[in-house]
Design a protein around this motif. Structure first.
Motif, PDB file in Angstrom:
ATOM      1  N   ALA A  19     -63.729  46.016  21.550  1.00  0.00           N
ATOM      2  CA  ALA A  19     -62.677  46.652  22.244  1.00  0.00           C
ATOM      3  C   ALA A  19     -62.206  48.217  21.650  1.00  0.00           C
ATOM      4  CB  ALA A  19     -61.433  45.813  22.346  1.00  0.00           C
ATOM      5  N   ALA A  20     -62.085  49.084  22.361  1.00  0.00           N
ATOM      6  CA  ALA A  20     -61.591  50.467  21.793  1.00  0.00           C
ATOM      7  C   ALA A  20     -62.793  51.085  20.993  1.00  0.00           C
ATOM      8  CB  ALA A  20     -60.526  50.202  20.810  1.00  0.00           C
ATOM      9  N   VAL A  21     -63.845  50.756  21.168  1.00  0.00           N
ATOM     10  CA  VAL A  21     -64.902  51.660  20.479  1.00  0.00           C
ATOM     11  C   VAL A  21     -65.213  53.129  21.593  1.00  0.00           C
ATOM     12  CG1 VAL A  21     -66.198  49.799  19.309  1.00  0.00           C
ATOM     13  CG2 VAL A  21     -67.030  50.440  21.715  1.00  0.00           C
ATOM     14  N   GLY A  22     -64.673  52.942  22.662  1.00  0.00           N
ATOM     15  CA  GLY A  22     -64.800  54.165  23.549  1.00  0.00           C
ATOM     16  C   GLY A  22     -65.638  53.844  24.720  1.00  0.00           C
ATOM     17  N   LYS A  23     -66.084  52.439  25.376  1.00  0.00           N
ATOM     18  CA  LYS A  23     -67.138  52.224  26.135  1.00  0.00           C
ATOM     19  C   LYS A  23     -66.701  52.833  27.546  1.00  0.00           C
ATOM     20  CE  LYS A  23     -66.572  47.851  25.623  1.00  0.00           C
ATOM     21  NZ  LYS A  23     -65.607  47.855  24.423  1.00  0.00           N
ATOM     22  N   SER A  24     -65.249  52.756  28.085  1.00  0.00           N
ATOM     23  CA  SER A  24     -64.981  53.344  29.220  1.00  0.00           C
ATOM     24  C   SER A  24     -65.064  54.846  29.245  1.00  0.00           C
ATOM     25  CB  SER A  24     -63.163  52.975  29.714  1.00  0.00           C
ATOM     26  OG  SER A  24     -63.264  51.556  29.501  1.00  0.00           O
ATOM     27  N   GLN A  75     -62.308  43.046  29.184  1.00  0.00           N
ATOM     28  CA  GLN A  75     -62.573  41.563  29.270  1.00  0.00           C
ATOM     29  C   GLN A  75     -63.061  41.009  27.545  1.00  0.00           C
ATOM     30  OE1 GLN A  75     -64.143  39.347  32.701  1.00  0.00           O
ATOM     31  NE2 GLN A  75     -64.943  41.561  32.997  1.00  0.00           N
ATOM     32  N   GLU A  76     -63.733  42.106  26.870  1.00  0.00           N
ATOM     33  CA  GLU A  76     -64.395  41.739  25.430  1.00  0.00           C
ATOM     34  C   GLU A  76     -63.104  41.229  24.666  1.00  0.00           C
ATOM     35  OE1 GLU A  76     -64.001  44.538  26.971  1.00  0.00           O
ATOM     36  OE2 GLU A  76     -63.314  46.292  25.478  1.00  0.00           O
ATOM     37  N   ARG A  77     -61.919  41.546  25.194  1.00  0.00           N
ATOM     38  CA  ARG A  77     -60.928  41.541  24.095  1.00  0.00           C
ATOM     39  C   ARG A  77     -60.630  39.943  24.095  1.00  0.00           C
ATOM     40  NH1 ARG A  77     -57.866  46.179  23.051  1.00  0.00           N
ATOM     41  NH2 ARG A  77     -58.519  47.662  24.514  1.00  0.00           N
ATOM     42  N   HIS A 127     -70.670  55.958  18.397  1.00  0.00           N
ATOM     43  CA  HIS A 127     -69.783  56.669  19.214  1.00  0.00           C
ATOM     44  C   HIS A 127     -68.585  57.463  18.592  1.00  0.00           C
ATOM     45  CE1 HIS A 127     -67.951  58.199  22.987  1.00  0.00           C
ATOM     46  NE2 HIS A 127     -67.084  57.499  22.835  1.00  0.00           N
ATOM     47  N   LYS A 128     -67.933  58.426  18.942  1.00  0.00           N
ATOM     48  CA  LYS A 128     -66.929  59.101  18.326  1.00  0.00           C
ATOM     49  C   LYS A 128     -67.444  60.062  17.107  1.00  0.00           C
ATOM     50  CE  LYS A 128     -63.363  55.617  19.403  1.00  0.00           C
ATOM     51  NZ  LYS A 128     -62.220  54.828  19.146  1.00  0.00           N
ATOM     52  N   CYS A 129     -68.514  60.506  17.143  1.00  0.00           N
ATOM     53  CA  CYS A 129     -69.100  61.457  16.211  1.00  0.00           C
ATOM     54  C   CYS A 129     -68.435  62.636  16.004  1.00  0.00           C
ATOM     55  CB  CYS A 129     -70.749  61.721  16.552  1.00  0.00           C
ATOM     56  SG  CYS A 129     -71.039  62.864  17.805  1.00  0.00           S
ATOM     57  N   ASP A 130     -67.457  62.966  16.637  1.00  0.00           N
ATOM     58  CA  ASP A 130     -66.575  64.174  16.570  1.00  0.00           C
ATOM     59  C   ASP A 130     -65.982  63.849  15.447  1.00  0.00           C
ATOM     60  OD1 ASP A 130     -63.671  63.186  18.179  1.00  0.00           O
ATOM     61  OD2 ASP A 130     -65.527  62.354  18.759  1.00  0.00           O
ATOM     62  N   LEU A 131     -65.338  62.792  14.937  1.00  0.00           N
ATOM     63  CA  LEU A 131     -64.544  62.224  13.860  1.00  0.00           C
ATOM     64  C   LEU A 131     -65.153  62.258  12.446  1.00  0.00           C
ATOM     65  CD1 LEU A 131     -62.388  59.466  15.744  1.00  0.00           C
ATOM     66  CD2 LEU A 131     -61.887  61.864  15.481  1.00  0.00           C
ATOM     67  N   THR A 156     -72.769  59.686  20.015  1.00  0.00           N
ATOM     68  CA  THR A 156     -72.406  60.430  20.950  1.00  0.00           C
ATOM     69  C   THR A 156     -70.935  60.651  20.732  1.00  0.00           C
ATOM     70  OG1 THR A 156     -71.649  58.200  22.011  1.00  0.00           O
ATOM     71  CG2 THR A 156     -73.562  59.096  22.717  1.00  0.00           C
ATOM     72  N   SER A 157     -70.430  61.556  21.639  1.00  0.00           N
ATOM     73  CA  SER A 157     -68.806  61.912  21.537  1.00  0.00           C
ATOM     74  C   SER A 157     -68.330  61.986  22.943  1.00  0.00           C
ATOM     75  CB  SER A 157     -68.408  62.865  20.811  1.00  0.00           C
ATOM     76  OG  SER A 157     -67.102  63.459  21.029  1.00  0.00           O
ATOM     77  N   ALA A 158     -67.529  61.270  23.533  1.00  0.00           N
ATOM     78  CA  ALA A 158     -66.993  61.575  24.752  1.00  0.00           C
ATOM     79  C   ALA A 158     -66.187  63.085  24.708  1.00  0.00           C
ATOM     80  CB  ALA A 158     -66.244  60.620  25.444  1.00  0.00           C
TER      81      ALA A 158
HETATM   82  P1  GDP Z   1     -63.149  50.669  25.175  1.00  0.00           P
HETATM   83  O1  GDP Z   1     -62.206  49.579  25.114  1.00  0.00           O
HETATM   84  O2  GDP Z   1     -64.295  50.325  24.479  1.00  0.00           O
HETATM   85  O3  GDP Z   1     -63.298  50.908  26.543  1.00  0.00           O
HETATM   86  O4  GDP Z   1     -62.467  52.039  24.737  1.00  0.00           O
HETATM   87  P2  GDP Z   1     -61.937  53.250  25.474  1.00  0.00           P
HETATM   88  O5  GDP Z   1     -62.906  54.391  26.274  1.00  0.00           O
HETATM   89  O6  GDP Z   1     -60.853  52.720  25.894  1.00  0.00           O
HETATM   90  O7  GDP Z   1     -61.436  54.312  24.269  1.00  0.00           O
HETATM   91  C1  GDP Z   1     -60.599  53.691  23.079  1.00  0.00           C
HETATM   92  C2  GDP Z   1     -59.915  54.846  22.366  1.00  0.00           C
HETATM   93  O8  GDP Z   1     -61.012  55.670  21.738  1.00  0.00           O
HETATM   94  C3  GDP Z   1     -59.248  55.777  23.307  1.00  0.00           C
HETATM   95  O9  GDP Z   1     -57.875  56.214  22.566  1.00  0.00           O
HETATM   96  C4  GDP Z   1     -60.160  57.015  23.432  1.00  0.00           C
HETATM   97  O10 GDP Z   1     -59.262  58.215  23.601  1.00  0.00           O
HETATM   98  C5  GDP Z   1     -60.726  57.021  22.115  1.00  0.00           C
HETATM   99  N1  GDP Z   1     -62.102  57.690  22.238  1.00  0.00           N
HETATM  100  C6  GDP Z   1     -63.061  57.375  23.146  1.00  0.00           C
HETATM  101  N2  GDP Z   1     -64.146  58.189  23.036  1.00  0.00           N
HETATM  102  C7  GDP Z   1     -63.909  58.924  22.172  1.00  0.00           C
HETATM  103  C8  GDP Z   1     -64.412  59.947  21.401  1.00  0.00           C
HETATM  104  O11 GDP Z   1     -65.759  60.587  21.703  1.00  0.00           O
HETATM  105  N3  GDP Z   1     -64.117  60.551  20.112  1.00  0.00           N
HETATM  106  C9  GDP Z   1     -62.608  60.211  19.707  1.00  0.00           C
HETATM  107  N4  GDP Z   1     -62.343  60.899  18.810  1.00  0.00           N
HETATM  108  N5  GDP Z   1     -61.967  59.178  20.457  1.00  0.00           N
HETATM  109  C10 GDP Z   1     -62.618  58.597  21.513  1.00  0.00           C
END
Ligand code: GDP
Length: 179
Positions: A19-24, A75-77, A127-131, A156-158
């Motif tokens: 959860a929260a890795v950035g999938k959506s 749902q992964e949560r 993911h989140k390679c911008d950080l 990647t970075s969204a």
């Molecule tokens: P999911 O639970 O895996 O679907 O994750 P979400 O897409 O809901 O994203 C979880 C959190 O990570 C949110 O606060 C997003 O804004 C943040 N996030 C998603 N993609 C990125 C990214 O590329 N860079 C950064 N810095 N944050 C991201």
């Protein structure tokens, strides 16, 4: 894998990870990318609790592929992802957050969940390679894990729109090779 009414290949792609890795965010970023066209926006999927996006991409040498992108919708949560969610996926993005070590350590579990009798194509996504400053997983470690699993690795970075196209194109290439 089948042909849709326009004669395109049609693949189902899923993204797995904590959860929260950035999938959506990654799915939305790709679904809204260049060439998305009408119908690319999120539409309610046929399965309760699963969101669905789609996008058509060129498939060399001459075809096109419609990627159906399925989201776990949180749902992964609850560890409640059903077998049917994995079963008909042609491709899987195994995703972790480069700033969240636990999410990286859980990748082999996600891989095992999805690697059934006919394993789909996989790509490992950091993911989140911008950080850059908050990063806790090195490219070297990630490449080592990818090599162990026998899959490609993409960072990647969204938020910065980095390598989003590349991640899906790499996966589509892997699916095509497996055809
Ligand atoms: P999911 O639970 O895996 O679907 O994750 P979400 O897409 O809901 O994203 C979880 C959190 O990570 C949110 O606060 C997003 O804004 C943040 N996030 C998603 N993609 C990125 C990214 O590329 N860079 C950064 N810095 N944050 C991201």
């Amino acid at each position: 894998i089948d042909l849709n009414p326009e004669g395109y290949f049609q693949f189902r792609i899923i993204v797995l990870g904590d959860a929260a890795v950035g999938k959506s965010s990654l799915l939305r970023c790709f679904a809204e990318g260049p060439g998305a066209g009408p119908g690319a926006a999120a539409t309610p999927g046929p399965t309760v609790g699963v969101e669905f996006y789609s996008r058509t991409i060129p498939m060399p040498p001459s075809g096109k592929a419609k990627l159906q992108l399925w989201d776990t919708a949180g749902q992964e949560r609850f560890r409640s992802i059903t077998r049917s969610f994995y079963r008909s996926a042609a491709g899987v993005l195994l995703m972790f957050d480069l700033t969240n070590r636990a999410s990286f350590e859980h990748i082999p579990e996600w891989y095992r969940e999805a690697a059934g009798e006919r394993p789909p194509a996989f790509v490992l996504v950091g993911h989140k390679c911008d950080l850059v400053a908050e990063r806790t997983v090195s490219a070297e470690e990630a490449r080592h894990l990818a090599a162990t699993l026998g899959v490609a690795f993409v960072e990647t970075s969204a938020h910065s729109n980095l390598n989003v196209e590349l991640a899906f194109q790499t996966l589509a290439g892997g699916i095509q090779q497996a055809l």
